[in-house]
Each structure stands twice: as structure tokens, then as C-alpha cells.
Design an enzyme around this catalytic site. Structure first.
Site, PDB file in Angstrom:
ATOM      1  N   GLU A   3       0.927  -1.155  -0.150  1.00 48.50           N
ATOM      2  CA  GLU A   3      -0.112  -0.182  -0.033  1.00 48.50           C
ATOM      3  C   GLU A   3       0.822   1.213   0.233  1.00 48.50           C
ATOM      4  O   GLU A   3       1.939   1.395   1.035  1.00 48.50           O
ATOM      5  CB  GLU A   3      -0.984   0.055   1.075  1.00 48.50           C
ATOM      6  CG  GLU A   3      -1.961   1.090   1.309  1.00 48.50           C
ATOM      7  CD  GLU A   3      -2.623   1.339   0.297  1.00 48.50           C
ATOM      8  OE1 GLU A   3      -3.277   0.368  -0.499  1.00 48.50           O
ATOM      9  OE2 GLU A   3      -2.490   2.493  -0.585  1.00 48.50           O
ATOM     10  N   CYS A  55       5.903   4.920   9.039  1.00 47.32           N
ATOM     11  CA  CYS A  55       6.370   4.087   8.016  1.00 47.32           C
ATOM     12  C   CYS A  55       7.887   4.422   7.765  1.00 47.32           C
ATOM     13  O   CYS A  55       8.764   3.444   7.713  1.00 47.32           O
ATOM     14  CB  CYS A  55       5.468   4.504   6.637  1.00 47.32           C
ATOM     15  SG  CYS A  55       3.983   3.613   6.900  1.00 47.32           S
ATOM     16  N   ASN A 110       9.736   3.968  -0.304  1.00 42.23           N
ATOM     17  CA  ASN A 110       9.867   4.581   1.137  1.00 42.23           C
ATOM     18  C   ASN A 110      11.256   5.191   1.343  1.00 42.23           C
ATOM     19  O   ASN A 110      11.458   6.337   1.727  1.00 42.23           O
ATOM     20  CB  ASN A 110       9.005   3.990   2.067  1.00 42.23           C
ATOM     21  CG  ASN A 110       7.695   3.858   2.340  1.00 42.23           C
ATOM     22  OD1 ASN A 110       7.112   4.874   1.466  1.00 42.23           O
ATOM     23  ND2 ASN A 110       6.982   3.233   3.314  1.00 42.23           N
ATOM     24  N   LEU A 121      -0.581   4.592   0.147  1.00 46.84           N
ATOM     25  CA  LEU A 121      -1.303   5.915   0.395  1.00 46.84           C
ATOM     26  C   LEU A 121      -0.428   6.566   1.602  1.00 46.84           C
ATOM     27  O   LEU A 121       0.572   5.951   2.303  1.00 46.84           O
ATOM     28  CB  LEU A 121      -2.692   5.326   1.149  1.00 46.84           C
ATOM     29  CG  LEU A 121      -2.679   4.364   2.441  1.00 46.84           C
ATOM     30  CD1 LEU A 121      -2.331   5.318   3.641  1.00 46.84           C
ATOM     31  CD2 LEU A 121      -3.972   3.849   2.650  1.00 46.84           C
TER      32      LEU A 121
HETATM   33  N1  LIG Z   1      -0.025   3.893   8.207  1.00 45.69           N
HETATM   34  C1  LIG Z   1       0.229   4.069   6.944  1.00 45.69           C
HETATM   35  O1  LIG Z   1       0.304   5.301   6.265  1.00 45.69           O
HETATM   36  C2  LIG Z   1       0.752   2.968   5.885  1.00 45.69           C
HETATM   37  C3  LIG Z   1       0.818   3.161   4.401  1.00 45.69           C
HETATM   38  C4  LIG Z   1       1.391   1.926   3.783  1.00 45.69           C
HETATM   39  C5  LIG Z   1       1.430   0.871   4.123  1.00 45.69           C
HETATM   40  N2  LIG Z   1       1.323   0.788   5.833  1.00 45.69           N
HETATM   41  C6  LIG Z   1       1.646  -0.528   6.384  1.00 45.69           C
HETATM   42  O2  LIG Z   1       0.582  -1.208   6.529  1.00 45.69           O
HETATM   43  C7  LIG Z   1       0.415  -2.049   7.711  1.00 45.69           C
HETATM   44  C8  LIG Z   1      -0.457  -1.490   8.772  1.00 45.69           C
HETATM   45  O3  LIG Z   1      -0.282  -0.093   9.178  1.00 45.69           O
HETATM   46  P1  LIG Z   1      -1.288   0.640  10.013  1.00 45.69           P
HETATM   47  O4  LIG Z   1      -0.775   2.142   9.857  1.00 45.69           O
HETATM   48  O5  LIG Z   1      -2.695   0.509   9.120  1.00 45.69           O
HETATM   49  O6  LIG Z   1      -1.318  -0.105  11.323  1.00 45.69           O
HETATM   50  P2  LIG Z   1      -2.175   0.280  12.454  1.00 45.69           P
HETATM   51  O7  LIG Z   1      -1.452  -0.127  13.609  1.00 45.69           O
HETATM   52  O8  LIG Z   1      -2.843   1.430  12.396  1.00 45.69           O
HETATM   53  O9  LIG Z   1      -3.453  -0.982  12.327  1.00 45.69           O
HETATM   54  C9  LIG Z   1      -2.905  -2.069  12.588  1.00 45.69           C
HETATM   55  C10 LIG Z   1      -4.480  -2.948  13.283  1.00 45.69           C
HETATM   56  O10 LIG Z   1      -4.329  -4.160  13.189  1.00 45.69           O
HETATM   57  C11 LIG Z   1      -4.978  -4.728  14.313  1.00 45.69           C
HETATM   58  N3  LIG Z   1      -4.470  -6.050  14.375  1.00 45.69           N
HETATM   59  C12 LIG Z   1      -3.173  -6.620  15.333  1.00 45.69           C
HETATM   60  N4  LIG Z   1      -3.375  -7.997  15.321  1.00 45.69           N
HETATM   61  C13 LIG Z   1      -4.440  -8.336  14.759  1.00 45.69           C
HETATM   62  C14 LIG Z   1      -5.131  -9.726  14.662  1.00 45.69           C
HETATM   63  N5  LIG Z   1      -4.062 -10.913  15.010  1.00 45.69           N
HETATM   64  N6  LIG Z   1      -6.072  -9.676  13.984  1.00 45.69           N
HETATM   65  C15 LIG Z   1      -7.067  -8.699  13.500  1.00 45.69           C
HETATM   66  N7  LIG Z   1      -6.532  -7.384  13.727  1.00 45.69           N
HETATM   67  C16 LIG Z   1      -5.002  -7.134  14.426  1.00 45.69           C
HETATM   68  C17 LIG Z   1      -4.530  -3.647  15.272  1.00 45.69           C
HETATM   69  O11 LIG Z   1      -5.470  -3.680  16.471  1.00 45.69           O
HETATM   70  C18 LIG Z   1      -4.906  -2.535  14.696  1.00 45.69           C
HETATM   71  O12 LIG Z   1      -6.131  -1.864  14.631  1.00 45.69           O
HETATM   72  C19 LIG Z   1       2.013  -1.728   8.222  1.00 45.69           C
HETATM   73  O13 LIG Z   1       2.657  -2.999   7.881  1.00 45.69           O
HETATM   74  C20 LIG Z   1       2.399  -0.602   7.705  1.00 45.69           C
HETATM   75  O14 LIG Z   1       3.774  -0.420   7.529  1.00 45.69           O
HETATM   76  C21 LIG Z   1       1.060   1.931   6.364  1.00 45.69           C
END
Ligand SMILES: NC(=O)c1ccc[n+]([C@@H]2O[C@H](COP(=O)([O-])OP(=O)(O)OC[C@H]3O[C@@H](n4cnc5c(N)ncnc54)[C@H](O)[C@@H]3O)[C@@H](O)[C@H]2O)c1
Length: 435
Positions: A149, A261, A209, A151
Site C-alpha cells: 500500500e 512508515c 519509502n 497511501l
Molecule cells: N499508516 C500508513 O500510512 C501506511 C501506509 C502504507 C503501508 N502501511 C503498512 O500497513 C501496515 C498496517 O499499518 P497501519 O498504519 O494501518 O497499522 P495500525 O497499527 O494503524 O493498524 C493495525 C491494526 O491491526 C490490528 N491487529 C493487530 N493484530 C491483529 C490480529 N491478530 N487480528 C486482527 N487485527 C489485528 C490492530 O488492532 C490495529 O487496529 C503496516 O505494515 C504498515 O507499514 C502503513
């Protein structure tokens, strides 16, 4: 299409909502019960411009729902997205315990063909590990796809709905067809859906990134030169950015990159390279430069006050790691706060969206203001750490009344140096002259 999104944080909630918006039936799964209760009651859990409207509309249309019960959804969906955390482990490498934990669980729950799509940012080879974790308990057919992703928080909706590109790593024809169908509404203007092998797809995300982080650190090094040799980094930015080979974006110097990130992804790629005995020198430098830059403003403040900050009070505008988000993960503002508190200073902070998150993390170690102007009362100087729009053209007369010292340390180069001089401010910014 019927879709499950596992993990309902920044990426999961945006992904789930946007797929629902294009007519799919989406169920978002999270282990955080409190979060699921809130979301199910129509209360959004993150601040992301424009998201709430779509979120509420799709709940109402019954295309979007939330649950903690993974078992109950697996049979009813065709595609399962993983949007799970991949935080740095103790050694800085990406910790895959959430992704592999869910993969293991899925292996016990699958009964028919599914496409498991990894949206989390993960090291090369993770698709193989996910496949192996599922296959331990499930002998039937399934595909694992890498779909990183890209975004950006703050403009996540726009990025998701109209992506510059969609990267899909798979060798399976069946998965490729499903993914093409799913993403078709998002690329109607012709932006590419790039199919590639899983490893290339996984590495594309880290390379993207890391490259952007490198641009930021490069400009911060140029700013350091400007401060020592003379020169205005903003002029240099314009001078080089108009060259199409370089491009205008991501050339702003400041107080370093933060967020959930860049810091972790740069670190994880360094660790991945180290693990195969490859010394990724540029990236190590990118990280070192950034660590220094995050407290560069504090160095300037200390120099200004001749090393003694004991009892000084600072008004701090901006806490989020960037504007239009409430995310404070690795925010430079937090590094500045910690360094100033250690020096015996006190802080009164204001941020349009991130105050609750900071309060949760720092409690009453700092004061919180209800507006950018009330944060100035009794302060010795104003510090700026996030470039929120509302900080860009403030009422300078009002600032002067509330802040008689008229000293501003600006970590985001928001104002024209010459104008500040004319207004009688002592204005110290990054990589630009101080009159
Ligand atoms: N935040 C960003 O801008 C962004 C952009 C691109 C990629 N990413 C990547 O995407 C991934 C997620 O990032 P994020 O920022 O959304 O993380 P986040 O911490 O905001 O959300 C992760 C969610 O997963 C849930 N979770 C944890 N264990 C779980 C399980 N066993 N079952 C169900 N839910 C569970 C948590 O409770 C949380 O709500 C990461 O690898 C990150 O590097 C993030």
C-alpha cells in the site's frame, strides 16, 4: 466481491471503506474489541480527511461492517486482505508476528479457495512464509498475493481511490484475474496496475519509502551546508526541483521524517540487507542524518539561549508527524519535547488533531492549549514542528501581543525570512539565513 480486511488501523480502515465504496461487501476484522465496538456504532477511530463520510455511507448501505470474529467471516469471503502491523522488532527488522500469527490462524479456518493479499509492508520472502504458515494446517487451494500500500496519511482517500499505480505481486493467473477485477474501478483513468513477482512487489514498497526518505535526508544535509556556508535551502530546492529528473516533491528540508512508515521501513530494509551481508550504505546515512535532524531545532534553541534552557517556557505548534493526520508515531515534535524537558524547559503545545494521542502518551508532562494563540501565553518563544495550513498565515500582530519576545524557531520553514525581519521577529528556521 466479498472481502475481509484483517487489521482495521489506518490502512485497513481506508482499504475496507474504499472497497465498500466501489460496491464490494466488506467485513473488517480486528482483535481490538473497543475499536470494533466504536466502529460498529459508526464512530470513526482515526482522523483522515473525507473518510468519515464514506465510512458512514457504506455502513448505512450495509456494505461495510466490523467484527472481532475471524472464524465467522472466512467462509463467506473470496479475498482476505492483511493490513496488520509490522513494527520494528528488538533488532530493527520488521516483526512479522502479527502477519504470521494471522496466517497460522487462517490455515486452521480455510475450507475453500481464497486469495490472501498482503497489504502490510513486509520484507522480501514474507509471501513464502505466509504460504507456509497457512499450508501447515490447510491442504486445499489458495493464493498469497503481495499488494503493498502506497497511501499517504492525510490524503489517504485520494491516494487509495486514484492511486499513481497499483503493485501486485503474484504468479497465479487466478489471483491476478481477481485482483484486476477488484482494482478496475480505481484505475479507470489509466494509471497502471503493475503485475510482478512477489519478491519484486515486496521490495518495491521498501524501495519507494527508502527513496523518499533519502530525498528528505539529502535536503537536510544541504540545509546544514547552507547554515555553515551561507545560502538559502529554499532557493536551492526551487533551483533543483524544476529539473524534471529531480522533481519538485519531497525536497523540503525541516526537522526530519517521522510517522509510522519511513523510520521503520528504512530500518527494516537496512536490516534485511545486513541479514544477507549487504551493507546498504546510503540508507544507513539516511537514517543517521534523520536522527540528527530531529533534534536540530533543539540545538538552535540551546545556542540561542547560550546552553541554558532551565525554566524557559516554549509554545509548540504542531505535534502530528505531518499535517492532516492525528498520527504521532515517530513524530519529530516528540523528540523535541523530550529533549527540551530534559533541559528543564516547560512546554505548552497545540495541534488541531493530535492532542488526544499526545496526552495519552505524555500525560501532564507538558501543557495543552485550546488554540494556537492561547498556547503562546507566558512563553519565551514559539516553536513550529508541523506544517498545518492554519499555522502558515497566522495573525502576526496577535502573536506579538501574546509573545512579547517575538522569537520563533520554525522547523518547517513556513514564513518568508525577509517578511519576518520586516515584522520585527527574531526568526530562526532551517537552512536559511538569520538576520
Ligand atoms: N499508516 C500508513 O500510512 C501506511 C501506509 C502504507 C503501508 N502501511 C503498512 O500497513 C501496515 C498496517 O499499518 P497501519 O498504519 O494501518 O497499522 P495500525 O497499527 O494503524 O493498524 C493495525 C491494526 O491491526 C490490528 N491487529 C493487530 N493484530 C491483529 C490480529 N491478530 N487480528 C486482527 N487485527 C489485528 C490492530 O488492532 C490495529 O487496529 C503496516 O505494515 C504498515 O507499514 C502503513
Amino acid at each position: 466481491m466479498k472481502i475481509a480486511v484483517i487489521g482495521t488501523g489506518y490502512v485497513g480502515l481506508v482499504t475496507g471503506t474504499c472497497f465498500a465504496e466501489t460496491g464490494n461487501k466488506v467485513v473488517c476484522v480486528d482483535i481490538d474489541e473497543a475499536k470494533v465496538v466504536k466502529l460498529s456504532a459508526g464512530q470513526i477511530t482515526i482522523y483522515e480527511p473525507g473518510l468519515e463520510k464514506l465510512f458512514l455511507r457504506n455502513i448505512k448501505e450495509e456494505r461495510l461492517r466490523f467484527t472481532t470474529n475471524l472464524r465467522s467471516v472466512v467462509d463467506e469471503v473470496e479475498v482476505i486482505f492483511l493490513a496488520l502491523p509490522t513494527p520494528p522488532g528488538a533488532d530493527g527488522a520488521a516483526d512479522l508476528k502479527y502477519v504470521l500469527g494471522v496466517a497460522d490462524e487462517l490455515g486452521k479456518l480455510l475450507h475453500s479457495y481464497k486469495v490472501i493479499v498482503n497489504k502490510s509492508t513486509v520484507p522480501v520472502g514474507t509471501a513464502d512464509q505466509v504460504r507456509a504458515a497457512i499450508a501447515k494446517n490447510y491442504r486445499g487451494e489458495f493464493d498469497v498475493v503481495s499488494n503493498p500500500e502506497f497511501l499517504r496519511e492525510g490524503v489517504a482517500l485520494e491516494d487509495f481511490m486514484k492511486p499513481d499505480r497499483v503493485v501486485i505481486g503474484t504468479n497465479s493467473e487466478r489471483a491476478r484475474n481477481l485482483m484486476s477485477e477488484l482494482y478496475a474501478p480505481f484505475v479507470r483513468q489509466g494509471n497502471p496496475v503493475l503485475f510482478m513477482d512477489e519478491r519484486s512487489s515486496e521490495l518495491t514498497k521498501y524501495a519507494a519509502n527508502s527513496f523518499l526518505a533519502m530525498k528528505i535526508s539529502f535536503m537536510n544535509e544541504v540545509a546544514q551546508l547552507c547554515e555553515r556556508m551561507g545560502g538559502d535551502v529554499d532557493m536551492i530546492r526551487r533551483g533543483i526541483g524544476s529539473d524534471e529528473r529531480i522533481g519538485k516533491r519531497f525536497l523540503f528540508s525541516g526537522i526530519g521524517y517521522g510517522g509510522s512508515c519511513f523510520p521503520k521501513d528504512v530500518q527494516a530494509l537496512i536490516k534485511s540487507a545486513d541479514a544477507i551481508d549487504y551493507n546498504f550504505k546510503i540508507l544507513k546515512a539516511v537514517e543517521q542524518v534523520n536522527a540528527k535532524q530531529k533534534v536540530h531545532l533543539v540545538q538552535k534553541i540551546k545556542e540561542y539561549y547560550k546552553g541554558n534552557l532551565e525554566g524557559k517556557r516554549f509554545s509548540l505548534w504542531g505535534l502530528a508527524f505531518k499535517p492532516n493526520t492525528d498520527d504521532i508515531r515517530e513524530a519529530p515534535a516528540l523528540s523535541i519535547i523530550n529533549a527540551l524537558l530534559k533541559e528543564g524547559a516547560t512546554i505548552c503545545a497545540y495541534d488541531p488533531e493530535a492532542m488526544a494521542n499526545v496526552k495519552y502518551q505524555l500525560g501532564d508532562s507538558i501543557d495543552y492549549a485550546t488554540s494556537q494563540y492561547s498556547a503562546l501565553e507566558g512563553a519565551d518563544a514559539l516553536l513550529i514542528a508541523t506544517e498545518w495550513s492554519e499555522f502558515r498565515t497566522p495573525d502576526f500582530d496577535r502573536i506579538a501581543t501574546l509573545l512579547p519576545s517575538k522569537i520563533i524557531f520554525d522547523g518547517r520553514n513556513l514564513f518568508e525570512v525577509a517578511k519576518m525581519k520586516q515584522l520585527g521577529y527574531q526568526y530562526i528556521s532551517i537552512g536559511r539565513p538569520v538576520y
